[in-house]
Scaffold this active site. Structure first.
Site, mmCIF file in Angstrom:
data_model
loop_
_atom_site.group_PDB
_atom_site.id
_atom_site.type_symbol
_atom_site.label_atom_id
_atom_site.label_comp_id
_atom_site.label_asym_id
_atom_site.label_seq_id
_atom_site.Cartn_x
_atom_site.Cartn_y
_atom_site.Cartn_z
ATOM 1 N N ASP A 181 2.238 -15.763 6.257
ATOM 2 C CA ASP A 181 1.815 -17.149 6.025
ATOM 3 C C ASP A 181 1.822 -17.484 4.535
ATOM 4 O O ASP A 181 2.164 -18.606 4.149
ATOM 5 C CB ASP A 181 0.416 -17.397 6.609
ATOM 6 N N ARG A 192 4.682 10.981 -2.391
ATOM 7 C CA ARG A 192 4.555 10.676 -0.971
ATOM 8 C C ARG A 192 5.865 10.940 -0.207
ATOM 9 O O ARG A 192 6.918 10.397 -0.588
ATOM 10 C CB ARG A 192 4.223 9.182 -0.921
ATOM 11 N N ASN A 242 7.911 -5.658 -1.135
ATOM 12 C CA ASN A 242 7.866 -4.587 -0.143
ATOM 13 C C ASN A 242 6.407 -4.482 0.295
ATOM 14 O O ASN A 242 5.605 -3.852 -0.392
ATOM 15 C CB ASN A 242 8.363 -3.264 -0.746
ATOM 16 N N TYR A 279 11.207 8.932 1.102
ATOM 17 C CA TYR A 279 11.229 7.902 0.046
ATOM 18 C C TYR A 279 11.884 8.361 -1.256
ATOM 19 O O TYR A 279 12.075 7.545 -2.160
ATOM 20 C CB TYR A 279 9.791 7.402 -0.218
ATOM 21 N N GLU A 298 12.891 -9.335 0.964
ATOM 22 C CA GLU A 298 12.123 -8.192 1.479
ATOM 23 C C GLU A 298 12.908 -6.914 1.204
ATOM 24 O O GLU A 298 14.120 -6.880 1.463
ATOM 25 C CB GLU A 298 11.950 -8.395 2.998
ATOM 26 N N HIS A 355 12.896 -2.607 1.794
ATOM 27 C CA HIS A 355 12.315 -1.358 2.303
ATOM 28 C C HIS A 355 13.187 -0.205 1.824
ATOM 29 O O HIS A 355 14.413 -0.243 1.965
ATOM 30 C CB HIS A 355 12.221 -1.358 3.830
ATOM 31 N N ILE A 356 12.510 0.787 1.274
ATOM 32 C CA ILE A 356 13.214 1.947 0.716
ATOM 33 C C ILE A 356 13.888 2.734 1.845
ATOM 34 O O ILE A 356 15.053 3.116 1.748
ATOM 35 C CB ILE A 356 12.208 2.833 -0.052
ATOM 36 N N SER A 357 13.137 2.968 2.911
ATOM 37 C CA SER A 357 13.681 3.739 4.036
ATOM 38 C C SER A 357 14.351 2.782 5.030
ATOM 39 O O SER A 357 14.097 1.571 5.008
ATOM 40 C CB SER A 357 12.552 4.499 4.730
ATOM 41 N N ARG A 391 13.475 4.464 12.254
ATOM 42 C CA ARG A 391 12.227 5.228 12.272
ATOM 43 C C ARG A 391 11.389 4.889 13.519
ATOM 44 O O ARG A 391 11.929 4.421 14.510
ATOM 45 C CB ARG A 391 11.484 4.978 10.954
ATOM 46 N N ALA A 433 3.315 -0.863 4.797
ATOM 47 C CA ALA A 433 2.839 -0.854 6.193
ATOM 48 C C ALA A 433 2.431 -2.249 6.672
ATOM 49 O O ALA A 433 2.522 -2.545 7.870
ATOM 50 C CB ALA A 433 1.679 0.119 6.333
ATOM 51 N N PRO A 471 0.799 -1.225 0.000
ATOM 52 C CA PRO A 471 0.000 0.000 0.000
ATOM 53 C C PRO A 471 0.837 1.284 0.000
ATOM 54 O O PRO A 471 1.885 1.343 0.653
ATOM 55 C CB PRO A 471 -0.820 -0.091 1.290
ATOM 56 N N ASN A 472 0.345 2.240 -0.751
ATOM 57 C CA ASN A 472 0.912 3.599 -0.849
ATOM 58 C C ASN A 472 2.208 3.677 -1.657
ATOM 59 O O ASN A 472 2.712 4.774 -1.896
ATOM 60 C CB ASN A 472 1.127 4.215 0.552
ATOM 61 N N ARG A 481 7.636 0.545 13.394
ATOM 62 C CA ARG A 481 8.229 0.028 12.139
ATOM 63 C C ARG A 481 9.407 -0.916 12.396
ATOM 64 O O ARG A 481 10.023 -1.428 11.476
ATOM 65 C CB ARG A 481 8.715 1.190 11.260
ATOM 66 N N HIS A 499 4.535 -4.656 9.042
ATOM 67 C CA HIS A 499 4.573 -4.591 10.504
ATOM 68 C C HIS A 499 3.357 -5.237 11.166
ATOM 69 O O HIS A 499 3.291 -5.308 12.386
ATOM 70 C CB HIS A 499 4.690 -3.118 10.932
HETATM 71 C C1 DQA Z 1 8.336 1.048 3.705
HETATM 72 C C2 DQA Z 1 8.448 1.242 5.220
HETATM 73 C C3 DQA Z 1 7.094 1.018 5.894
HETATM 74 O O1 DQA Z 1 7.211 1.201 7.304
HETATM 75 C C4 DQA Z 1 6.084 2.004 5.368
HETATM 76 O O2 DQA Z 1 4.813 1.768 5.938
HETATM 77 C C5 DQA Z 1 6.023 2.035 3.877
HETATM 78 C C6 DQA Z 1 7.263 1.923 3.108
HETATM 79 C C7 DQA Z 1 9.667 1.356 2.979
HETATM 80 O O3 DQA Z 1 9.804 0.929 1.858
HETATM 81 O O4 DQA Z 1 10.524 2.050 3.530
HETATM 82 O O5 DQA Z 1 4.956 2.236 3.313
HETATM 83 O O6 DQA Z 1 8.037 -0.316 3.442
#
Ligand code: DQA
Length: 161
Positions: free
Chosen positions: A86, A17, A73, A22, A97, A99-101, A106, A76, A9-10, A110, A79
């Protein structure tokens, strides 16, 4: 060999964003770079993005028998989602896996990844470059798998003689 890239999501809002966290790159640009890298390395790649947890579970399940590896990725849902964890366990494919950040630096909520324990590896905090690193990592996993299969074949052939 086929890799499916699954975005949560997002992430469709990348480039708009929280660019201070990001960066300015859009998801389509990240995917275009991954597609180029895949083509250069003779790998098939498919991209999925959803804002819905169940659709992400479906996307993971659809990899079964279709793909050789997953780069994910879950954003959210990383977490919170036992369902995504599963699904990754259920299909049993090498999964990286991303994660950009740098989530470790953080907010406390997270800090926990539900999926990390069922993934081959996690790449965190390198910005969009993390996806490129994940592609390189997956090639390495594929090479190791091939080498192991070859060794097994040789061992079986030696046992027959
Ligand atoms: C994220 C980190 C997550 O905590 C956050 O909710 C995201 C992006 C990242 O790529 O850094 O939406 O997965």
């Amino acid at each position: 060999m086929k890799i499916v890239v699954i975005q949560g999501p997002n992430l469709n809002m990348l480039g708009v964003r929280e660019t201070n966290i990001y960066g300015p790159m859009k998801l389509e640009q990240i995917h275009a770079q991954m597609k180029d890298f895949a083509a250069q390395n003779g790998i098939e790649v498919e991209f999925r993005q959803s804002n819905l947890e169940g659709e992400l579970v479906d996307a993971i399940q659809e990899c079964y028998g279709e793909a050789h590896g997953i780069i994910i990725n879950p954003a959210a849902y990383t977490h919170t989602s036992i369902a995504i964890r599963d699904a990754i366990s259920a299909v049993g494919l090498p999964t990286i896996e991303v994660h950009i950040s740098n989530v470790a630096r953080r907010e406390e909520f997270r800090q926990k990844s539900m999926i990390a324990p069922v993934c081959t590896s996690s790449i965190i905090g390198f910005g969009p470059f993390g996806y490129h690193m994940a592609m390189i990592g997956m090639l390495q996993v594929f090479n190791e798998m091939k080498a192991q299969q070859e060794m097994q074949k040789q061992a079986q052939a030696a046992a027959v003689k």
